[in-house]
Design a protein around this motif. Structure first.
Motif, PDB file in Angstrom:
ATOM      1  N   VAL A 223      33.763 -12.634-161.200  1.00  0.00           N
ATOM      2  CA  VAL A 223      33.724 -13.165-159.838  1.00  0.00           C
ATOM      3  C   VAL A 223      32.368 -13.024-159.159  1.00  0.00           C
ATOM      4  O   VAL A 223      32.220 -13.397-157.996  1.00  0.00           O
ATOM      5  N   GLY A 224      31.382 -12.512-159.879  1.00  0.00           N
ATOM      6  CA  GLY A 224      30.027 -12.510-159.338  1.00  0.00           C
ATOM      7  C   GLY A 224      29.470 -11.195-158.853  1.00  0.00           C
ATOM      8  O   GLY A 224      28.351 -11.145-158.363  1.00  0.00           O
ATOM      9  N   PHE A 225      30.207 -10.119-158.985  1.00  0.00           N
ATOM     10  CA  PHE A 225      29.662  -8.809-158.632  1.00  0.00           C
ATOM     11  C   PHE A 225      28.884  -8.275-159.827  1.00  0.00           C
ATOM     12  O   PHE A 225      29.232  -8.545-160.973  1.00  0.00           O
ATOM     13  N   THR A 226      27.854  -7.511-159.563  1.00  0.00           N
ATOM     14  CA  THR A 226      27.067  -6.926-160.646  1.00  0.00           C
ATOM     15  C   THR A 226      27.288  -5.423-160.765  1.00  0.00           C
ATOM     16  O   THR A 226      26.801  -4.804-161.692  1.00  0.00           O
ATOM     17  N   SER A 227      28.032  -4.868-159.813  1.00  0.00           N
ATOM     18  CA  SER A 227      28.284  -3.433-159.818  1.00  0.00           C
ATOM     19  C   SER A 227      29.778  -3.187-159.620  1.00  0.00           C
ATOM     20  O   SER A 227      30.369  -3.672-158.647  1.00  0.00           O
ATOM     21  N   LEU A 228      30.371  -2.430-160.534  1.00  0.00           N
ATOM     22  CA  LEU A 228      31.786  -2.098-160.414  1.00  0.00           C
ATOM     23  C   LEU A 228      32.043  -1.284-159.150  1.00  0.00           C
ATOM     24  O   LEU A 228      33.046  -1.479-158.468  1.00  0.00           O
ATOM     25  N   GLY A 229      31.120  -0.412-158.804  1.00  0.00           N
ATOM     26  CA  GLY A 229      31.277   0.412-157.599  1.00  0.00           C
ATOM     27  C   GLY A 229      31.308  -0.428-156.329  1.00  0.00           C
ATOM     28  O   GLY A 229      32.167  -0.231-155.470  1.00  0.00           O
ATOM     29  N   SER A 230      30.374  -1.370-156.206  1.00  0.00           N
ATOM     30  CA  SER A 230      30.366  -2.204-155.003  1.00  0.00           C
ATOM     31  C   SER A 230      31.580  -3.128-154.978  1.00  0.00           C
ATOM     32  O   SER A 230      32.155  -3.388-153.919  1.00  0.00           O
ATOM     33  N   PHE A 231      31.993  -3.622-156.151  1.00  0.00           N
ATOM     34  CA  PHE A 231      33.190  -4.458-156.220  1.00  0.00           C
ATOM     35  C   PHE A 231      34.414  -3.669-155.752  1.00  0.00           C
ATOM     36  O   PHE A 231      35.175  -4.126-154.896  1.00  0.00           O
ATOM     37  N   SER A 232      34.611  -2.484-156.308  1.00  0.00           N
ATOM     38  CA  SER A 232      35.779  -1.674-155.947  1.00  0.00           C
ATOM     39  C   SER A 232      35.770  -1.308-154.471  1.00  0.00           C
ATOM     40  O   SER A 232      36.816  -1.352-153.806  1.00  0.00           O
ATOM     41  N   SER A 233      34.599  -0.990-153.963  1.00  0.00           N
ATOM     42  CA  SER A 233      34.477  -0.625-152.552  1.00  0.00           C
ATOM     43  C   SER A 233      34.811  -1.798-151.643  1.00  0.00           C
ATOM     44  O   SER A 233      35.596  -1.670-150.696  1.00  0.00           O
ATOM     45  N   ARG A 234      34.232  -2.960-151.911  1.00  0.00           N
ATOM     46  CA  ARG A 234      34.494  -4.153-151.089  1.00  0.00           C
ATOM     47  C   ARG A 234      35.954  -4.594-151.240  1.00  0.00           C
ATOM     48  O   ARG A 234      36.588  -4.990-150.266  1.00  0.00           O
ATOM     49  N   PHE A 235      36.490  -4.529-152.443  1.00  0.00           N
ATOM     50  CA  PHE A 235      37.883  -4.895-152.678  1.00  0.00           C
ATOM     51  C   PHE A 235      38.790  -4.001-151.838  1.00  0.00           C
ATOM     52  O   PHE A 235      39.689  -4.486-151.151  1.00  0.00           O
ATOM     53  N   THR A 236      38.549  -2.704-151.893  1.00  0.00           N
ATOM     54  CA  THR A 236      39.364  -1.752-151.139  1.00  0.00           C
ATOM     55  C   THR A 236      39.253  -2.009-149.644  1.00  0.00           C
ATOM     56  O   THR A 236      40.256  -1.986-148.921  1.00  0.00           O
ATOM     57  N   ASP A 237      38.028  -2.276-149.154  1.00  0.00           N
ATOM     58  CA  ASP A 237      37.829  -2.560-147.729  1.00  0.00           C
ATOM     59  C   ASP A 237      38.613  -3.797-147.286  1.00  0.00           C
ATOM     60  O   ASP A 237      39.228  -3.796-146.215  1.00  0.00           O
ATOM     61  N   LEU A 238      38.592  -4.843-148.089  1.00  0.00           N
ATOM     62  CA  LEU A 238      39.208  -6.105-147.689  1.00  0.00           C
ATOM     63  C   LEU A 238      40.706  -6.196-147.990  1.00  0.00           C
ATOM     64  O   LEU A 238      41.444  -6.844-147.259  1.00  0.00           O
ATOM     65  N   VAL A 239      41.143  -5.556-149.075  1.00  0.00           N
ATOM     66  CA  VAL A 239      42.537  -5.682-149.501  1.00  0.00           C
ATOM     67  C   VAL A 239      43.369  -4.474-149.074  1.00  0.00           C
ATOM     68  O   VAL A 239      44.574  -4.585-148.862  1.00  0.00           O
ATOM     69  N   GLY A 240      42.739  -3.323-148.951  1.00  0.00           N
ATOM     70  CA  GLY A 240      43.459  -2.131-148.528  1.00  0.00           C
ATOM     71  C   GLY A 240      43.834  -1.180-149.644  1.00  0.00           C
ATOM     72  O   GLY A 240      44.446  -0.140-149.400  1.00  0.00           O
ATOM     73  N   CYS A 241      43.479  -1.532-150.877  1.00  0.00           N
ATOM     74  CA  CYS A 241      43.723  -0.651-152.011  1.00  0.00           C
ATOM     75  C   CYS A 241      42.723  -0.990-153.107  1.00  0.00           C
ATOM     76  O   CYS A 241      42.173  -2.094-153.119  1.00  0.00           O
ATOM     77  N   PRO A 242      42.480  -0.076-154.028  1.00  0.00           N
ATOM     78  CA  PRO A 242      41.553  -0.362-155.133  1.00  0.00           C
ATOM     79  C   PRO A 242      42.107  -1.461-156.044  1.00  0.00           C
ATOM     80  O   PRO A 242      43.320  -1.700-156.088  1.00  0.00           O
TER      81      PRO A 242
END
Length: 149
Positions: free
Chosen positions: A88-107
């Motif tokens: 989906v275009g992320f280059t960092s698993l950490g930033s992906f997980s963080s943004r996902f959690t922020d927007l969706v509410g869970c990892p």
């Protein structure tokens, strides 16, 4: 007689072009300069106008689109979270997980587990998803077959 387009409507037409670019190429490395160029604006003017028109910054919109696609993949495809992150275009698993959690509410891993527990559709094998990116090539590479016309 040509229809009159208000200046605000003219701006939105150009902004939609950039938004369409983000929708179509969300998995690619898009930067503000490239998005602004597709709309015919300077980067700063583009960022201001995009936010005024759509209620969020270009970066926030692009991130949200990527996360929406990630949710779909996590719910329906048998890929690892890392593979989804990269697709989906992320280059960092950490930033992906963080943004996902922020927007969706869970990892992402918890989201996938919840979707499986809800009895979602059977997961599509990851090899099929990865092959969808190059549909003609997969067929053409098999000996004795001809690519579809």
């Amino acid at each position: 007689m040509t229809p009159h387009i208000s200046p605000a409507a003219g701006v939105v037409v150009h902004l939609r072009r950039a938004r369409d670019l983000m929708d179509a190429r969300f998995a690619e490395a898009l930067d503000l300069d490239g998005m602004a160029a597709s709309a015919g604006f300077s980067r700063y003017h583009f960022a201001r106008e995009f936010r005024a028109a759509f209620g969020e910054t270009p970066r926030a919109y692009l991130t949200r689109r990527r996360i929406e696609r990630a949710k779909d993949l996590l719910a329906n495809v048998n890929l690892t979270v890392t593979e989804v992150c990269m697709l989906v275009g992320f280059t960092s698993l950490g930033s992906f997980s963080s943004r996902f959690t922020d927007l969706v509410g869970c990892p992402p891993s918890v989201y996938r587990l919840r979707m499986v527990q809800r009895g979602g559709p059977p997961a599509v094998p990851g090899c099929f998803v990865l092959a969808w990116g190059r549909p003609g090539a997969a067929i053409a590479e098999k000996p004795g077959t001809r690519p579809p016309s």
